[in-house]
Every structure is written in structure tokens, then in C-alpha cells.
Design an enzyme around this catalytic site. Structure first.
Site, PDB file in Angstrom:
ATOM      1  N   GLY A 294       0.896  -1.135   0.000  1.00  0.00           N
ATOM      2  CA  GLY A 294       0.000   0.000   0.000  1.00  0.00           C
ATOM      3  C   GLY A 294       0.939   1.189   0.000  1.00  0.00           C
ATOM      4  O   GLY A 294       2.084   1.064   0.370  1.00  0.00           O
ATOM      5  N   CYS A 295       0.541   2.358  -0.454  1.00  0.00           N
ATOM      6  CA  CYS A 295       1.542   3.398  -0.614  1.00  0.00           C
ATOM      7  C   CYS A 295       0.936   4.781  -0.738  1.00  0.00           C
ATOM      8  O   CYS A 295      -0.258   4.948  -0.833  1.00  0.00           O
ATOM      9  CB  CYS A 295       2.356   3.156  -1.893  1.00  0.00           C
ATOM     10  N   SER A 296       1.863   5.758  -0.734  1.00  0.00           N
ATOM     11  CA  SER A 296       1.475   7.108  -1.085  1.00  0.00           C
ATOM     12  C   SER A 296       2.173   7.460  -2.385  1.00  0.00           C
ATOM     13  O   SER A 296       3.333   7.084  -2.590  1.00  0.00           O
ATOM     14  CB  SER A 296       1.902   8.073   0.014  1.00  0.00           C
TER      15      SER A 296
ATOM     16  N   ARG B  31       0.832   6.398   5.097  1.00  0.00           N
ATOM     17  CA  ARG B  31       0.665   5.489   3.972  1.00  0.00           C
ATOM     18  C   ARG B  31       1.961   4.747   3.672  1.00  0.00           C
ATOM     19  O   ARG B  31       2.018   3.955   2.727  1.00  0.00           O
ATOM     20  CB  ARG B  31       0.209   6.240   2.725  1.00  0.00           C
TER      21      ARG B  31
ATOM     22  N   ASN C  83       0.601   2.669  -6.228  1.00  0.00           N
ATOM     23  CA  ASN C  83      -0.008   2.247  -4.980  1.00  0.00           C
ATOM     24  C   ASN C  83      -0.973   1.150  -5.336  1.00  0.00           C
ATOM     25  O   ASN C  83      -1.954   1.390  -6.031  1.00  0.00           O
ATOM     26  CB  ASN C  83      -0.746   3.427  -4.330  1.00  0.00           C
TER      27      ASN C  83
END
Lengths: 503, 436, 145, 381
Positions: D15-17, D44, D211
Site C-alpha cells: 500500500g503506498c502514497s 501510507r 499504490n
């Protein structure tokens, strides 16, 4: 000669339940039941029982139990009952052992040793009841790249895409010839395929004129006997399939006994009524890969390059190399039929001992075509022992574009896999031409049952896809990462191109 | 003076079915029914069942008790019509009531025919055609009695059976050589006679009653043509019936053996129709008008008369001589010609023992008659073939087979009958009517 | 009203229609009991069979029903509500005139209780008549008109 | 750190920004705002990866390919340099300047090379860029302990294990001036973090930050392998970069059509399209179904001219677009835009599968792109 063969089955009748309605008597084409008027009893002739369970299913009081004859020879892992039975039979007749349906030996069923993946936490699974879920599949050669032109801000395709078959679910009905199966089965398959948006395959039996109306959903086979092959036949089809081999009997031809060649079949197959329909083992115009290429192009030319051409082979040891050659010979679809593929009649020894499991053939063919960079040039359709939606999903994930189901479709129509297709007395009205039996399959019902099966499987496929967080079947196709093996050897895993569960 | 759109003289099968047919087409036209009896419409053939105790008086009625009211019919009971005036379209009852009509139906039925036998008029004999007859018979059989039935036709035999059920000792005398000589053939007659004899009913055939000597009231002695004598406590005269044509004849309507009608059941006088036992109408087997004094025939004629009176133009399809009777548990059904004379007929019979006897009569390729005794299921299929004058060439040989049925018809005809012609009987009738 | 149409191309001659008709018109409506313990009612549908051709036939409920016209007692009547031709066993005297005139042979003697005729009543207690509901091959279908 | 931690056929769940910022007039700005913005979405990421790509940062070497390399050790560097020298004229080879930074540990050796292929080599090739791709594939696959993490011109990728703001400071991004930037903060669920696995992923001047999780990775990878792409980084993001390279550079698809391959319209929608669109999209799906990116994702794909935002077809991951004068933003969240820019005029959430494209204004571009540019400048997309 006194026969040493024991009845395979015993029939128990619960006298309390039996109301002497004689439904069993009337339903058994093998005459295993008969009514004894003198004693007001229904009696059995167990030697004749095929174990098809028609009587059991139709008995309105559930008064019948058909069970395997417990009289067996002393347990012997080597000299099994089956082996003895076969030897007695041949000693009594001097004939080749015949059987029907697919191989029933317990070779590993890899489908059952492969498990599927699902999404947890890191990506969401998708609820197919709320979100779109796409199973549409196109079969046919795909270009290596798409050339797209742009005019006034609009893109348009410049590449001419080869003819494609559009499937609403990656499941088609396998080649089942009119002759091996009844007209009503053909009609059921044709109507169900049309209704659901998929295809059925004529097998080598030609196409009955009343079924031309379903031509848009018909794959017409061109087999070694060339039965029923003529211009209108090719024209009527949505696609053509050159049948080189069949999983149940790789390397050998076919034989429809003359008694099954009725007027309608004679007309459809273009052979004299009552004569045996013999399919040669090879096509006598295909002795090499270049001969195959010639036939492929001849068929394409004959149908104005409007129909994809499939080539069907039995899965054998070097399928991968053969498949590569077939693609290069111009086949748009490669149909692979595994060792468990069914048949109306085949020599038992061939059926049970020749060929390889479809899972391995599929994996190696898909891998090979990818290694050669030509996987997109042909679709892969696999057949031979697809029993459930899970098998379909696993086949697609291993690399198949679609599957053919034969036995499963027949089972949906009532087949109880008694393997007596070759007798022509199918009590379920499927593998028979006897008008008394063929009417047992009402195509209205048959169509509904098949459509229901496809609907059910498609829903299950959608559920599984959704669980994986995938909403289009093409994202599963060849996506072997979503498969894991259970209890498989390194070598099996390597061939299948999957990792062991837990890894 | 009352004016009715429809006046019906008579109150039995023809009258009521005419009334139903009129009402089905015309919900408002006024209808009057004149009956000389006091009863609501009842089923005449059921009197033997009543006497035998198989039904109650309630079971006698052909229609529910509110029938006239719900059909909006003025029911004039005990009101015998004594004259009709076709010119003035007016009728007069015995009670001097005068009524005008627009359409009139004569459904006057029949009267028993009693031959002029010496002494019979002096005896209180019974006939057996009305409810009142049944009541009298019931009263007379309250105590053991010896009964003599003269005539072994349908009425005679049913009377004998009823009397037997009442405990009477019964003898039947028939002039012809067997019982039910018209309705049945010799073999079936024999089967009936066997049953009767087994029950103790005396059957004397080939003899007639030459004279009767009254011994006061109902009792008396009969003298047979062979010189023998039979004493009786009850005498039933069942020699035959005659259509009641006197009203029509007096009004100048053409009558021969019955009131003559055309295919619309219309008489020679405008707006006067006739139907039922008094009318002589098409018999499809004979191909000409005939008297068939039978309940189903009367009902059908009444229906067609009613339809035509109400303005339809539909041809009476014709009928044939159909009989369904049962004696002591032996059902016997027949239709058309059962006693063919001459060589153009082909007769096929089949006997399966125990009173099961069947027969068909074929002329050329046409089935013209059938008889079934004992085993009667699906007899109607044969009746319909007779009625339709169907060509039975291809199925002739299997007409009497076990399981004979529509399966033996050519596929297209069968399909038409079963599937296409669900509502088609009427259509078929119309076709036949035109042909007739 | 509903009508039952036989499809002879799909009748397999199993006679389950007859069997279930009998059960539905039995006292217990239990198949084993109806056949083995009770006065078995007559079948109101009959499978006709010749070679491989067969079909099940029951009363057509004809629009111009000859049995109604011919009925001596008034027992045979059209049910105003359902349009079906229904025999009232209370009024039926067992004169067999209807058997004599039915062109389909669809009326039978039913002497289990008393002497009356029996015929298809379209199974008023069931949503679908028993013969249709139990036909394994949809060789009996309902059409509504 | 690069050796022995690769799982064949595995991919990285994360999961990410993501954050992208571009000046469409080509005016440059330093990495300061990017660090601020990405740091704003700290929850994030989890400190196991951060990275940036910046365009226009090496104007002095604008015509040379810049390979930015990670090495486990000098041996790997030597081997790689020998390999490169065989086919390239290396103009400059230098250590990428970094500063010590708390939160960034165990960095590999970081080198960059400005170079161009030797004439001899390129003469044999019709297509220089394909040659570059193959060199990158070869190094990444064959030289143990070496890894090319950026291979474009006038651009560079800066990434590593750590929170993105720490990585930014580590690489001294405030010293670089670019007109288009993307940043990524990573939250891998796979604890085995490694420098090469951080985003952006790059090939030539394509950079991808991502993401999400590509559920179709297995087949995407196998399809790209047929076209010579060797997925060495074992993350799904890598396939996006290669897919974009294949479709746009090699097959000549427009960015918009490329986006319609990665996030294809549903068949239902295609069926309702007018004939031409139907034919186009049917052909795209038929041909490129195997690189449909299935599963939840939002990505920013950049090249020297464009910054493209895209979510999966049913928008399972967040993406917000924004505009402020000449600046275009694409971000996982809206807040960072406002944090670094008081003048953000409008922001909107693009529909699933609909690409939003920011593009340099002074370049010649296919007309097809115009409409999307217009739609980006309006708020109605």
C-alpha cells in the site's frame, strides 16, 4: 460357451416399496428388469445391468438399489477383478475390448493437486454480485502488436485482426458427433451454446440440416473421414476444427457401426445408410506438418478467411513441439485433448494407456509457445476431464484460453458415466440412435440443463476471480502465480510452472 | 297476452339443452317452458335407478333446483299445451292460457306404445317412462310380487332389472327371438340373457302376449302365443314408444314417423323448431333422417335447435343410434349398426371371456357400428369414428386391439385431434353438418 | 383455462403420469399406500403406446364437450370457474354414456367406491396437475387459453 | 542488499502514497516541496521504501543516457563498468552525492553514468532504445550485486529503503531542479525491503510510482517476457513500466490508448460504444488482454513530457488531481497539495480507468491528447 463373467452389479428391490408400476421395466433398454405376471413380481436379469441407474432414478418409490457385485476374486493388487473380467471376456469372444467415456484409471488428477489463491488484506477481493466481472473470451490469433492510426484526435485500428470467436464464458462444448450421440443431444448443445453465447462442436458427424440455424455458435469439425464435409457445412460454421486426434484414442481412428447409421445420419454424414462409418487413423492428406498447413489454408480460403481454424490433437508426449508447429502452420486455435477425454467407443487398452494428462500438456504447450514468443498467435483450448468451475479456473490460470467440456455436458444431460456408450443402448437417450431411447432427452430440458450448468460454473468462476481480486478472465489466463501445487514433486511443479503451496 | 321470445313445449333433454343453448347466445330474451308434468326437469332414463334404489329422488333432477330462476325461464308446470297456431304464433294450454311466441320449440318427446292386446285396457298395467311410472312401481313392489314385463327392449329390460332389485319375481316376454333385439346383436343379447337368468329372471323369447285377463286392479293373467299362461301381480307394458306428434300434426306441420326438421332443426313452419324424441333428424350412419329416441340424441338436437332459435346458423351434425346400458353389472355399449344385413359389411369380433365381447361393423372403409360388452373403456373413440364417417382402412385390423386408441391414428390426424383441435369439436361438427 | 398438451415426440412411455395421477386421486396421496393398501383409484390419464411412439392422454376438456351433452344425470358439467369439464360423483349414476361418446376415450369407469365415472379434473388441489408435474421429460405441458 | 533476496516470480504487496507535480511550462523547481508533500502522507508508508523521479535535472547531459546504479560492492561495480564500457562511451562516471541521514542505513554504492552507446553497437541496431532496455535487463539479470535503477535522459530516480522524506534528504534533492517530479512512500507487507524494490521504477525515461497490487501480475509478467522484458525487480510495479514502454515506445500507442490497455473499459461499455470505438477497444482488449492491470492500483506514469495518473477500472485505490496555475498535481490524497500550495484552484477525483494527463505545453503532441489536456484543465473529469 459358459461365461465366467460375473454380473457387475446386483439389483436390490425393496418389496415393501415396490408397487409393480414397471417403470424400471420400461426404462431399461438392457432388459435387466422384467415383470412376472404370474407372480405379480418384478424380477431382474442382473447380467444385463449396465449400472446406469436409470431405473433407480426413475423408480417413484425409491425401491431400487443397484450395487457393485460383492462377489469378487480374492484381493490381488496385480490380478484385479477388472483384469480378470477382461481376460474372460476376450477368452469368450476373441475380440478387442471396447469401452466408452474417458479413461477411468487413477492417474493423478493434477486439478485436484492444485489450489487457488485469494486476496486477503493487501488487496480487496471483489464481490461479483456488486461489481462487474468479465468472462468474455475471444479465441483466435492475436497480433503481436496493434497498429493504431489517429485522425482528428480519434484512434482507429489499422491492424486487421484475425477472425475471432466470442465466448461469454471460457467454456465450450466438446466435439460430440451426431451418430455417437443423438440428434436431441446435438440440438440441446446447439441451443445452449447459442443461448449462452458460446460454441459447441459437431465432432466428425457432420451438421444436421435442422441445426444450421445455430451455425453462428457451431464449430464444425473436419476429421479424417471427412464425414458430412461440404461447402455449406463449412459455410454454416462459426469456426472450423481439423481433428487430428482425440484424447481417448490417440493415434487411432473411429468406428460408428452401421446399425447406428440411420437415414438422418446417413444424410448428414453423406454415407450410405447402414454402412459402418470408419474414420481413418490419420488424415490421408496430412502426413506432415506442411500438409496440415495446406489444409488449414485450404479451409481458410474456402471460407473467405472469415473463420478461425482450430486444430485438435490428443495430448501426447511431445505436444509442446507439435503445438508450436501447428501455430506456425497457421492454426488459430490449438485444441488439446487429454488422456481423460471421452469417447463414444474406443478400445479399452488405448483409452486407458495412451496419451498424457491434460494439465501437463497444457502447461508445457503454453510455456513453449511463450518461450517462442508465439503464444498470442493462437488460442489454447483444453479438453479431457474438465469437471467443475474450479478445473476451468485452474486450466485458464495454467494458460488455457478456454476449455471444452464433453463428459460434463453429457452428465448435465443425464449421463451416469456407465461407459456403455458403445452398445448404442444408452438408457439416458444420449449415446443412442434408437428412437425409443432418443426421445428420452427433450432438447427443451437439455438446453435448460446445459445453460444452467454454464450459468452455475460461470458464477463460480466469477466468485473465484472476485476472490482473487481480478475482474476479467484475461487477467487470470496464464497467471500461474495464482496457483500452488499440493503434494507434487519438483518435476511436476516445474512442468506445471507453479510453486508448491506454502512457498 | 304474454309474448315470449322463445317458447318451449316439453321439459326434458331437448328442452333443457335448447334452453341452455339459447341462454348462452341470448342473455335477455324471454323464455317459457311448458311441461305437463309437475316435476322440475328430471332425467327420464334414471327412473330405473330410482326404483332399484341406486339413487334418491334428489338424484333424479337433471339440473339444480334454482335452474329456472338462474336461467330466467318462466316455467309453466302441469301446463299441457293443447294447440299451437303457427299463423298467429300462439299456443293454448289445457288451462286455456294463451301465449304468443317469436320462436317455438316442440320438444314433446314420446309416449309409450301399448299394442291392442285383448284385455290389456281392463288391467291396471304400468308403463315405465316417467317419474310417476316409477312411483307407481315403487308402491306396487312394497310387498313381494310377481311381475310380467312385456317387451325386452331397453325399457323392458331396465324395468325387469328394477323390479328384480325391488324383490319382485320377474318374467320377461319378448316377441323377437332375443332380448334387446334392436340395440344388441345376438351374442350380446345372449350375454344379457345369461346375466338375467343367473339372477332368476325368466326370459321368454319368441313369444308374444296374445291376451290378458284382469283379476282386479293390477293383478291378472297373461296368455302367451304358445298357449302358456303367466299370472302376475304387476304388468309392465314395454313394447315400444311413439313420438308425440299430435300437436304438430294438428298445426299442419309436416310429420312422417316424427316431426320432420331440416338441418337447423326447423320444421316446415316458420319459426317452429322441433327436437328430441318427437323429431326425426339425421342419422349419420343411415345417411337419412331417423328416429333415435335416446337421451344424448335428444340433448344434442335440443342444443342445436336452441342455437338456431337464438340466431346462429349451425347445422345439426347428425347422430346415430347409441346405447349405453348396464344389466346386472354387465355394461353394454353400442353405436350405429350392430346387426348388419347384407354382404357389404365386414364384421370383426373379439371375445376375451367373462362377458367381454366386442364387435365392429365396417362397410367399405367406414366404421358403421360397434358394440362392446363387459370391457367398454375407450368405446367413445370408436363412436367418434362412426359419427365422423371416418376412413378406417389403415386401422381396421386393430380397432379391437388391446390398447387401441389415438395412437393408431395417422400422426397428423392424431396431432390435430389432440393438440390443434382442443377447441375444435365444434369446428368438426360444423364441417360434418355441411356434408350432411 | 389451462389445458394439458401431450408432446408425443418426448413421451418416453414411463407412465409416471399415470402413477402420480393415481396417487393424487387416492385417499392418502401416499404412493405406496395408494397402491398397496387402498382401493386404488383409476388413472385419469392414459399412455398410449405403439412401437417407439407414445403419448399420455387425458380429458381434453373440450369446448363443445360431447360428454356434457350426453350425460343423463347432469353430473358432467363445466366448472364455471376453471372451465374444466368436471364429473360430480354424487350425481353420476354410472350409465357410461359419457364413455360411449368421448372421442378421446378419456373417461373411465371408477368403481372403487360406487359406480361412477372418473376423468381428469386437472387436479384442483395442486398448482400443477400431477401428471404434468411428474412427467420427467416435459412431454405433458400446460397451455393457458 | 541486492544479493540473495530476490524471490523468483514473487511480487511485492504494498500500500503506498504517491505524489506527482509538474510545471506544464517547463519551469523548474527543486525537490523541497516534493519531500514536504510526500512526508504529509506518512501513514501510507512504513519506512521500508521511498523514492523520487525528477525530469530536467541534468541539462548539461541532456543528450546522454544517465544510468543510475546500485552496487553491493566494488566487485559488482567493476563488472558492471566493464560491461558498460564494452558498448558505451562513458562521458562521466560519478558517485551520486548523498548525505548521512538518520533513518537511511545500509545504502548500497550509488553511482551514475552519463554515456551514449558506441556507434559500432548502435549501427547494428535499428532502435537505440531497445538496446538500452536490453542492457538494463542484462545487468539486472546477469550481474550479481548490480542494479540499474534509472536509465533515461535528463532525468533520474532516487530511491531507497527508508521513509521518503529521509530518502529525499539523503539524496539531497533540494539541490536538484526539475520541472516534473514524482514521489513515492512505500508500505510493503513484505518485510524484506531492499533498495532496488523501492519506487519509482524506471526504464528509459518512463518512471512509475504505484499504490496497489497488480493481481494480474503473473500473466502481465509472462506476456512482457515474450517481448524480451525480464522482470528482475520482483514487484508488480515493474511490469507497469515495461508495459508502458512496450505499448507507447515500441508499439506506438498513444498515452490514452495505452491507459485503455492497462485499465480497459468493461465489455459492457465497449458494447455500447459507437462502431469505431467499439472496434478499437475490442481490438485493444483482444490483443493486449494479458497486460490489463487487474487488481487495485493507482499509478503515476511519467516521462519527459507527461505525467499520467490512472486508477484501476473500478477505482479501488485513491487518486486526486489538482491544478494551480501552471502546476499540475496528482496525488493519493488532496491534503499535500494544499500544504505546499495555497493557490490550488480545483481538485477532482478521476473516474476509475480514466487517465488524467498533464503535458508540457511547448511540445508537439498528437491531437488525441488535446482532449485530455482540456479535461485536465477543467474540473469536470
Amino acid at each position: 460357451m459358459k461365461s465366467y463373467i460375473l454380473p457387475e452389479f446386483l439389483i436390490d428391490r425393496d418389496d415393501y416399496r415396490c408397487i409393480r408400476c414397471e417403470v424400471c421395466v420400461r426404462q431399461c433398454a438392457f432388459d435387466a428388469h422384467w415383470y412376472d405376471e404370474e407372480d405379480d413380481e418384478v424380477r431382474v436379469d442382473e447380467d444385463k445391468c449396465a449400472g446406469c441407474l436409470r431405473c433407480v432414478t426413475f423408480c417413484p418409490t425409491n425401491a431400487l438399489i443397484v450395487r457393485r457385485n460383492p462377489n469378487q476374486i480374492p484381493e490381488n493388487a496385480n490380478w484385479t477383478n477388472e483384469v480378470l473380467h477382461n481376460i474372460y471376456k476376450q477368452a469368450e469372444t476373441g475380440g478387442v475390448l471396447l469401452t466408452g467415456m474417458g479413461c477411468d484409471k487413477d492417474y493423478p488428477i493434477y486439478w485436484d493437486r492444485i489450489v487457488l489463491d485469494a486476496s486477503q488484506v493487501t488487496n480487496p477481493s471483489i464481490d461479483p454480485l456488486r461489481e462487474p466481472m468479465e468472462l468474455r473470451t475471444y479465441l483466435g490469433a492475436k497480433p503481436d502488436a496493434l497498429e493504431i492510426g489517429r485522425k482528428k484526435g480519434k484512434s482507429s485500428v489499422l491492424t486487421k485482426i484475425s477472425p475471432q470467436l466470442r465466448l461469454e464464458t471460457p467454456i465450450m462444448f466438446s466435439a460430440l458427433s451426431y451418430g455417437a450421440i443423438s440428434y436431441n443431444v446435438c440440438e440441446s448443445l446447439a441451443r445452449a451454446a447459442s443461448e449462452f453465447g458460446t460454441y459447441y462442436n459437431t465432432g466428425e458427424g457432420g451438421l444436421h440440416r435442422d441445426l444450421y440455424q445455430y451455425g453462428d455458435h457451431t464449430i464444425c469439425q473436419v476429421a479424417s473421414g471427412r464425414f458430412g464435409v461440404h461447402a455449406d457445412y463449412l459455410e454454416a460454421a462459426a469456426a472450423l476444427e481439423i481433428k487430428i486426434g482425440q484424447g481417448a484414442k490417440p493415434g487411432i481412428g473411429g468406428h460408428l457401426p452401421g446399425e447406428k447409421v440411420s437415414a438422418e445420419i446417413s444424410h448428414t454424414r453423406m454415407i450410405p445408410e447402414g454402412t459402418d462409418a470408419l474414420s481413418p487413423a490419420p488424415h490421408h492428406d496430412i502426413y506432415s506438418i506442411e500438409d496440415l498447413a495446406q489444409l488449414i489454408y485450404a479451409l481458410k480460403e474456402a471460407t473467405h478467411w472469415e473463420k478461425p481454424v482450430s486444430v485438435k490433437i490428443a495430448a501426447v508426449h511431445n505436444s509442446a513441439a507439435i503445438a508450436s508447429g501447428m501455430v506456425r502452420a497457421g492454426a488459430d486455435i490449438i485444441a488439446l485433448d487429454g488422456i481423460r477425454g471421452g469417447t463414444g467407443a474406443a478400445p479399452t487398452m488405448i483409452r486407458d494407456n495412451v496419451g498424457i494428462p491434460i494439465e501437463l500438456a497444457l502447461a508445457s504447450v503454453d510455456t513453449r509457445l511463450r518461450e517462442e514468443g508465439i503464444r498470442n498467435r493462437a488460442s489454447i483450448v483444453v479438453a479431457g476431464g474438465i469437471r467443475s468451475a474450479a478445473d476451468v479456473v485452474k486450466a485458464v490460470a495454467l494458460g488455457a484460453d478456454a476449455v471444452y467440456i464433453g463428459t460434463a455436458a453429457l452428465v448435465a444431460l443425464g449421463c451416469h458415466v456407465c461407459q456403455k456408450c458403445y452398445t448404442g443402448k444408452c438408457n439416458w437417450g444420449i449415446a443412442t440412435q434408437d428412437p425409443y431411447l432418443t426421445k428420452r432427452l427433450n432438447p427443451e430440458i437439455g438446453t435448460r440443463r446445459l445453460v444452467n450448468l454454464l450459468t452455475g460454473w460461470s458464477h463460480e468462476i466469477m466468485e473465484i476471480l472476485g476472490g482473487m481480486g481480478i475482474n476479467a478472465i484475461e487477467s487470470l489466463r496464464g497467471n500461474r502465480l495464482r496457483l500452488r501445487g499440493v503434494g507434487l514433486s519438483e518435476e511436476e511443479l516445474r512442468i506445471l510452472g507453479i510453486r508448491h503451496a506454502g512457498a | 297476452m304474454a309474448i315470449y321470445d322463445y317458447a318451449i313445449v316439453g321439459n326434458s333433454a331437448a328442452a333443457i339443452n335448447a334452453c341452455d343453448a339459447i341462454r348462452a347466445r341470448d342473455a335477455v330474451g324471454s323464455i317459457a317452458i311448458f311441461s305437463e308434468e309437475k316435476y322440475r326437469c328430471y332425467s327420464r332414463p334414471l327412473i330405473s335407478y330410482l326404483v332399484a334404489g341406486e339413487i334418491t329422488t334428489q338424484g333424479m333432477y337433471y339440473r339444480p333446483s334454482n335452474y329456472y330462476r338462474s336461467a330466467k325461464v318462466d316455467f309453466h308446470k302441469e301446463s299441457r299445451v293443447v294447440s299451437i297456431n303457427p299463423a298467429k304464433k300462439m299456443l293454448t294450454t289445457a288451462g286455456k292460457e294463451k301465449v304468443k311466441w317469436r320462436k317455438l320449440l316442440l320438444a314433446t318427446g314420446f309416449l309409450p306404445f301399448v299394442p291392442p292386446v285383448n284385455g290389456v285396457e281392463e288391467t291396471d298395467y304400468l308403463t315405465f317412462v316417467s317419474w310417476d311410472d316409477a312411483r307407481r312401481m315403487l308402491a306396487l313392489t312394497n310387498k313381494p310380487a310377481a311381475a310380467l314385463v312385456v317387451g325386452a327392449g331397453l325399457i323392458g329390460v331396465k324395468a325387469a332389472e328394477a323390479l328384480h332389485a325391488r324383490g319382485a319375481e320377474v318374467t320377461v316376454v319378448e316377441k323377437m327371438d332375443r332380448v334387446l333385439p334392436l340395440a344388441l346383436d345376438a351374442r350380446a343379447s345372449a350375454l344379457v340373457e345369461e346375466r338375467c337368468s343367473a339372477k332368476g329372471i325368466g326370459i321368454i323369447t319368441g313369444e308374444s302376449v296374445s291376451g290378458v285377463e284382469s283379476r282386479g286392479g293390477h293383478k291378472g293373467r297373461a296368455f302367451l302365443s304358445d298357449g302358456s299362461e303367466i299370472d302376475f301381480d304387476i304388468l309392465v307394458m314395454a313394447v315400444g314408444v311413439r313420438p308425440r306428434t299430435e300437436l304438430a300434426e294438428a298445426a299442419g306441420i309436416d310429420c312422417r314417423r316424427g316431426i320432420e326438421v331440416d338441418e337447423y332443426q326447423s320444421t316446415s313452419e316458420m319459426d317452429i323448431y322441433a327436437a328430441g324424441d318427437a323429431a326425426i333428424a339425421l342419422d349419420v350412419v343411415l345417411g337419412k333422417p331417423a328416429l333415435n329416441a335416446l337421451w344424448p340424441v335428444a340433448a344434442l338436437q335440443g342444443k342445436y335447435a336452441g342455437l338456431n332459435m337464438a340466431g346462429d346458423e349451425v347445422s345439426y351434425p347428425g347422430c346415430n343410434s347409441m346405447n349405453s346400458v348396464e344389466f346386472f353389472g354387465l355394461p353394454v355399449l353400442s353405436a350405429g349398426i350392430v346387426n348388419p344385413e347384407g354382404s357389404d359389411y365386414e364384421v370383426i369380433t373379439r371375445e376375451d371371456g367373462d362377458g367381454e365381447y366386442r364387435k365392429v361393423v365396417v362397410k367399405g372403409d367406414t366404421l358403421v357400428g360397434m358394440l362392446m360388452a363387459g370391457k367398454i373403456e375407450r368405446a367413445g373413440i370408436l363412436t367418434s369414428l362412426i359419427q365422423e364417417r371416418a376412413n378406417v382402412k389403415r386401422i381396421k385390423s386393430c380397432l379391437l386391439d388391446e390398447g387401441f386408441g389415438l395412437i393408431n391414428f395417422p400422426h397428423a390426424i392424431r396431432q390435430d385431434r389432440i393438440v390443434e383441435a382442443l377447441a375444435g369439436l365444434k369446428k368438426a361438427d360444423a364441417v360434418r353438418g355441411r356434408r350432411g | 383455462m389451462i389445458r394439458i398438451v401431450p408432446k408425443e415426440e418426448f413421451c418416453i412411455g414411463c407412465r409416471l403420469c399415470e402413477i402420480h395421477c393415481i396417487v393424487e386421486h387416492s385417499k392418502s396421496k401416499n404412493i405406496v399406500k395408494a397402491y398397496k393398501k387402498e382401493n386404488r383409484p383409476i388413472k385419469r390419464v392414459e399412455v398410449e403406446e405403439e412401437g417407439h411412439v407414445s403419448f399420455a392422454l387425458q380429458c381434453r376438456h373440450c369446448e363443445e364437450a360431447p360428454c356434457i351433452t350426453a350425460c343423463l344425470s347432469g353430473a358432467m358439467q363445466r366448472d364455471a370457474e376453471s372451465g374444466a369439464v368436471i364429473n360430480d360423483p354424487e350425481r353420476c349414476v354410472g350409465c357410461w354414456t359419457c364413455i360411449l361418446v368421448c372421442p378421446y376415450g378419456a373417461v373411465r369407469r371408477d368403481e372403487a367406491e360406487r359406480k361412477v365415472v372418473g376423468k381428469c379434473d386437472l387436479c384442483p388441489d395442486l398448482e400443477t396437475p400431477a401428471c404434468v408435474a411428474n412427467c420427467p421429460n416435459e412431454a405433458l405441458v400446460i397451455v393457458e387459453d | 542488499m541486492l544479493r540473495g533476496i530476490r524471490f523468483p516470480d514473487d511480487k511485492d504487496f504494498s500500500g503506498c502514497s504517491i505524489f506527482g507535480m509538474m510545471n506544464v511550462r517547463g519551469e523548474k523547481f527543486n525537490g523541497e516541496d516534493m519531500i514536504t508533500a510526500i512526508a504529509n502522507m506518512k501513514d501510507r508508508s512504513n519506512g521500508l521504501g521511498g523514492g523520487f523521479a525528477a525530469y530536467g535535472i541534468y541539462p548539461q547531459y541532456a543528450d546522454l543516457y544517465c544510468f543510475q546504479m546500485m552496487y553491493d560492492d566494488e566487485g559488482a561495480r567493476k563488472e558492471s563498468e566493464e560491461f558498460l564500457e564494452a558498448s558505451f562511451e562513458i562521458e562521466t562516471a560519478e558517485i551520486i552525492p548523498t548525505r548521512a541521514c538518520e533513518g537511511v542505513r545500509e545504502s548500497p554504492l550509488l553511482w551514475r553514468y552519463f554515456m551514449q552507446p558506441r556507434q559500432k553497437v548502435t549501427c547494428e541496431l535499428e532502435d537505440v532504445e531497445s538496446f538500452i532496455v536490453s542492457v538494463v535487463m542484462d545487468i539486472n539479470r546477469k550481474i550479481d550485486g548490480a542494479f540499474v535503477f534509472s536509465s533515461g535522459k535528463d532525468m533520474g530516480v532516487f530511491k531507497g529503503v527508508g521513509f521518503p522524506e529521509d530518502i529525499g534528504r539523503f539524496f539531497r534533492l533540494e539541490e536538484y531542479e526539475g520541472y516534473s517530479w514524482v514521489a513515492h512512500g512505500r508500505f510493503p507487507t513484505n518485510t524484506q525491503a531492499w533498495w532496488g524494490g523501492a519506487h519509482p521504477f524506471n526504464i528509459l525515461d518512463w518512471s512509475v510510482v504505484h499504490n496497489g497490487e497488480i493481481s494480474s501480475y503473473g500473466i502481465n509478467k509472462r506476456y512482457l517476457e515474450m517481448y524480451g522484458y525480464v522482470c528482475t525487480l520482483f514487484t508488480d510495479t515493474e511490469v507497469v513500466a515495461y508495459a508502458v514502454d512496450l505499448l507507447v515506445r515500441r508499439h506506438g500507442l498513444s498515452v490514452e490508448d495505452m491507459a485503455k490497455v492497462l485499465a480497459a473499459p468493461l465489455w459492457d461499455e465497449i458494447d455500447r460504444m459507437p462502431a469505431e470505438g467499439k472496434q478499437l477497444h475490442t481490438a485493444l482488449r483482444q490483443t493486449y488482454g494479458s497486460i490489463l492491470m487487474n487488481g487495485p492500483f493507482s499509478i503515476i506514469i511519467s516521462n519527459r513530457n507527461q505525467m499520467i495518473g490512472l486508477t484501476d477500472r473500478i477505482r479501488l485505490r485513491p487518486l486526486v488531481a489538482g491544478r494551480s496555475g501552471d502546476i499540475r498535481y496528482i496525488s493519493s490524497e488532496e491534503a499535500p497539495m494544499h500544504l505546499i500550495d495555497d493557490n490550488v484552484e480545483d481538485t477532482w477525483i478521476p473516474r476509475g480507468g480514466e487517465p488524467i494527463i498533464a503535458e508540457l505545453e511547448n511540445i508537439a503532441r498528437p491531437a488525441a491528447v488535446e482532449e485530455n489536456l482540456l479535461s485536465l484543465s477543467g474540473a469536470d473529469s
